[in-house]
Design an enzyme around this catalytic site. Structure first.
Site, mmCIF file in Angstrom:
data_model
loop_
_atom_site.group_PDB
_atom_site.id
_atom_site.type_symbol
_atom_site.label_atom_id
_atom_site.label_comp_id
_atom_site.label_asym_id
_atom_site.label_seq_id
_atom_site.Cartn_x
_atom_site.Cartn_y
_atom_site.Cartn_z
ATOM 1 N N GLY A 151 0.813 -1.222 0.000
ATOM 2 C CA GLY A 151 0.000 0.000 0.000
ATOM 3 C C GLY A 151 0.839 1.260 0.000
ATOM 4 N N GLY B 297 2.576 3.812 1.415
ATOM 5 C CA GLY B 297 3.108 4.021 2.762
ATOM 6 C C GLY B 297 3.638 5.420 2.975
ATOM 7 N N ARG B 298 3.797 6.163 1.888
ATOM 8 C CA ARG B 298 4.273 7.553 2.052
ATOM 9 C C ARG B 298 3.763 8.431 0.923
ATOM 10 N NH1 ARG B 298 10.578 7.546 0.447
ATOM 11 N NH2 ARG B 298 10.575 5.925 -1.127
ATOM 12 N N LYS C 19 4.183 12.507 -2.806
ATOM 13 C CA LYS C 19 5.048 11.443 -2.296
ATOM 14 C C LYS C 19 5.993 12.041 -1.258
ATOM 15 C CE LYS C 19 8.257 7.816 -3.640
ATOM 16 N NZ LYS C 19 8.805 7.118 -4.798
ATOM 17 N N ASP D 220 8.621 5.930 7.927
ATOM 18 C CA ASP D 220 8.251 7.209 8.537
ATOM 19 C C ASP D 220 7.399 8.072 7.608
ATOM 20 O OD1 ASP D 220 10.079 8.109 6.659
ATOM 21 O OD2 ASP D 220 11.625 8.622 8.114
ATOM 22 N N GLY D 221 7.081 7.550 6.430
ATOM 23 C CA GLY D 221 6.207 8.293 5.524
ATOM 24 C C GLY D 221 6.889 9.431 4.783
ATOM 25 N N ARG E 207 3.266 14.420 -7.903
ATOM 26 C CA ARG E 207 3.405 13.641 -9.124
ATOM 27 C C ARG E 207 2.040 13.285 -9.694
ATOM 28 N NH1 ARG E 207 5.909 7.806 -7.099
ATOM 29 N NH2 ARG E 207 4.083 7.152 -5.936
ATOM 30 N N ASP F 94 4.122 -4.619 -7.281
ATOM 31 C CA ASP F 94 3.477 -3.379 -6.815
ATOM 32 C C ASP F 94 4.068 -2.143 -7.474
ATOM 33 O OD1 ASP F 94 5.757 -4.244 -5.232
ATOM 34 O OD2 ASP F 94 5.447 -2.434 -4.061
ATOM 35 N N ASP G 38 7.159 4.686 -9.804
ATOM 36 C CA ASP G 38 7.981 4.381 -8.634
ATOM 37 C C ASP G 38 9.474 4.386 -8.942
ATOM 38 O OD1 ASP G 38 5.896 4.309 -6.953
ATOM 39 O OD2 ASP G 38 5.686 2.146 -6.899
HETATM 40 C C1 LIG Z 1 8.748 -0.752 -5.109
HETATM 41 O O1 LIG Z 1 8.383 -1.897 -4.410
HETATM 42 C C2 LIG Z 1 8.856 -2.016 -3.090
HETATM 43 C C3 LIG Z 1 8.255 -3.220 -2.480
HETATM 44 O O2 LIG Z 1 7.824 -4.156 -3.354
HETATM 45 C C4 LIG Z 1 8.488 -0.835 -2.262
HETATM 46 O O3 LIG Z 1 9.036 -0.962 -0.976
HETATM 47 C C5 LIG Z 1 8.985 0.411 -2.915
HETATM 48 O O4 LIG Z 1 8.572 1.516 -2.184
HETATM 49 C C6 LIG Z 1 8.467 0.500 -4.317
HETATM 50 N N1 LIG Z 1 8.962 1.687 -4.945
HETATM 51 C C7 LIG Z 1 10.242 2.002 -5.093
HETATM 52 C C8 LIG Z 1 10.506 3.306 -5.710
HETATM 53 O O5 LIG Z 1 11.153 1.280 -4.759
#
Ligand SMILES: *[C@@H]1O[C@H](CO)[C@@H](O)[C@H](O)[C@H]1NC(C)=O
Ligand SMILES: *[C@@H]1O[C@H](CO)[C@@H](O)[C@H](O)[C@H]1NC(C)=O
Ligand SMILES: *[C@@H]1O[C@H](CO)[C@@H](O)[C@H](O)[C@H]1NC(C)=O
Ligand SMILES: *[C@@H]1O[C@H](CO)[C@@H](O)[C@H](O)[C@H]1NC(C)=O
Length: 405
Positions: free
Chosen positions: A169, A171-172, A192, A204-205, A262, A339, A349
């Site tokens: 999910g 998380g930050r 983000k 810690d977000g 973003r 994810d 990500d």
């Molecule tokens: C990519 O996936 C991992 C866990 O599967 C996650 O901890 C991470 O925040 C995600 N994003 C990046 C930028 O690594």
């Protein structure tokens, strides 16, 4: 300091030789050039190295006042269920797609460090001058909510490094709302680094400047390299200390917190479907799939009994194309967990990504990825692995015959 700033501009221009430098404004509040005024049509004509925008910039039709800027969460809130619990405490969440979660404002003096003019004007219909306002600093860092915003954290799961990791999910990150622009596009805004959510686990977000600068620069560079990607509108830095162990060496140092604003057409991931399938929430799985198909795959007929198969084969094709595009520019994502793979097959990500300097299929951008699971040469196979996980997630909504196809 100015030279760091210039170096960053050059890094971007070098990464994308056909990108005009004006797409990115890197700012320092002490520098008079920082918010230089080449953002109006007349000025851009007089400046030798600025190029006319591709969307025929009409400064007078851009919003000059952030109070006119509205986002909406209505569509998502009406279509998809929300967590019954409220509050940013860490928990296992069931039977919903989002949890309401209020961003935690960044502490200390805030500074706009970079803004993408291409995003601010071309997607958000805002005159670049609004990024200079105090209001913008607060809206774009989580200190104040945009009109219409109901901030949400998305519940998803994922396969990390080959294994099912359960609930992950946002998380930050906080979804702020959808913005429908003048071109008729709908974009989802997300912060983000904006604080804890129910999905923060032990985190810690927060995000530090270093990783935020990387995300900001690389997502914009990828866009101008022609690779489908999330976009970055702004980067706001603070004095808030954030503790990080950069090299996982036990050497924890205080860094400074930053927030990136973003955007993507959608932030749903393979893991968004996986968690529903894994926890047996099949009606919700069907609901989310139908929503994603209706909103983002308009060519798929909702009455087609084969629609989930058509959806799957579309994602397979587009993800394959995306990874081919990554390879063509030497981009290694670095953490290709399910994810971190978008259902719209855009790059999302930006973590420990890297660009390969010369051809080396063993290039590994994450220095701790000792096995090279996510080396650049492994990306196609990892993509296949992730798509297989998507197909497994879809099994509960397929008929017996469809499952065999
Ligand atoms: C990519 O996936 C991992 C866990 O599967 C996650 O901890 C991470 O925040 C995600 N994003 C990046 C930028 O690594
Ligand atoms: C620019 O936008 C304004 C307001 O929407 C409109 O009145 C004007 O005609 C536009 N100008 C051009 C050159 O398109
Ligand atoms: C596969 O995806 C690419 C890139 O989006 C697109 O150009 C192509 O038409 C797609 N092919 C099929 C068979 O859908
Ligand atoms: C890099 O790889 C290691 C080992 O697989 C992993 O534990 C770590 O989370 C990865 N780093 C990031 C930022 O994803």
């Amino acid at each position: 300091m100015w030279s760091t700033c210039t170096a960053l501009v050059f890094a971007l221009v070098a990464a994308s030789s056909f990108t005009p430098a004006y797409v990115l404004e890197l700012c320092q509040n002490i520098s008079p050039e920082c918010h230089s005024d080449h953002n109006t049509a007349s000025n851009s004509q007089s400046s030798s190295h600025t190029v006319k925008s591709k969307w025929t910039l009409n400064a007078s039709s851009l919003m000059h006042d952030l109070n006119q800027f509205r986002v909406s969460c209505k569509k998502l809130l009406e279509a998809l269920p929300i967590d019954k619990d409220d509050g940013n405490f860490v928990r296992t969440v069931k039977n919903c797609i989002f949890s309401k979660s209020i961003p935690t404002p960044l502490k200390g003096p805030l500074r706009l460090t970079a803004a993408s003019k291409d995003v601010i004007e071309g997607i958000l219909d805002l005159d670049a001058s609004v990024t200079r306002s105090g209001d913008f600093l607060h809206y774009a860092s989580g200190g104040r909510l945009l009109p219409g915003s109901v901030p949400l954290a998305h519940r998803y799961g994922g396969h990390q490094f080959g294994y099912w990791a359960g609930q992950l999910g946002d998380g930050r990150a906080h979804f702020l709302g959808q913005y429908s622009n003048k071109k008729g596009e709908v974009w989802e805004l997300q912060l983000k680094g904006s604080g804890k959510t129910p999905y923060s686990r032990s985190g810690d977000g927060r995000a530090v400047i270093r990783s935020s600068v990387r995300e900001f620069l690389c997502s914009e560079a990828m866009h101008f390299l022609g690779v489908p990607t999330s976009r970055a509108a702004s980067l706001i830095v603070s004095e808030e200390p954030v503790l990080r162990d950069q090299f996982y060496s036990g050497n924890v140092k205080a860094e400074r917190g930053a927030v990136v604003l973003r955007l993507a057409k959608s932030w749903f991931r393979i893991g968004s479907l996986e968690i529903l399938s894994q926890s047996g929430e099949i009606n919700l799985l069907r609901k989310l799939l139908n929503f994603v198909i209706d909103e983002h795959f308009p060519f798929i007929n909702p009455d087609n009994p084969e629609k989930y198969l058509v959806f799957f084969s579309t994602v397979v094709n587009e993800t394959a194309h995306l990874i081919a595009q990554w390879m063509s520019v030497g981009f290694a994502h670095g953490v290709c967990n399910t994810d971190n793979f978008s259902l719209l097959s855009i790059t999302i990500d930006y973590g420990p990504f890297g660009f390969m300097e010369s051809y080396n299929p063993n290039f590994i951008p994450n220095t701790s990825d000792d096995e090279g699971r996510y080396s650049i040469g492994a990306q196609a196979n990892v993509g296949l692995f992730n798509l297989e996980k998507l197909s497994v997630a879809l099994i509960p909504v397929l008929t017996q015959t469809q499952q065999k196809q």
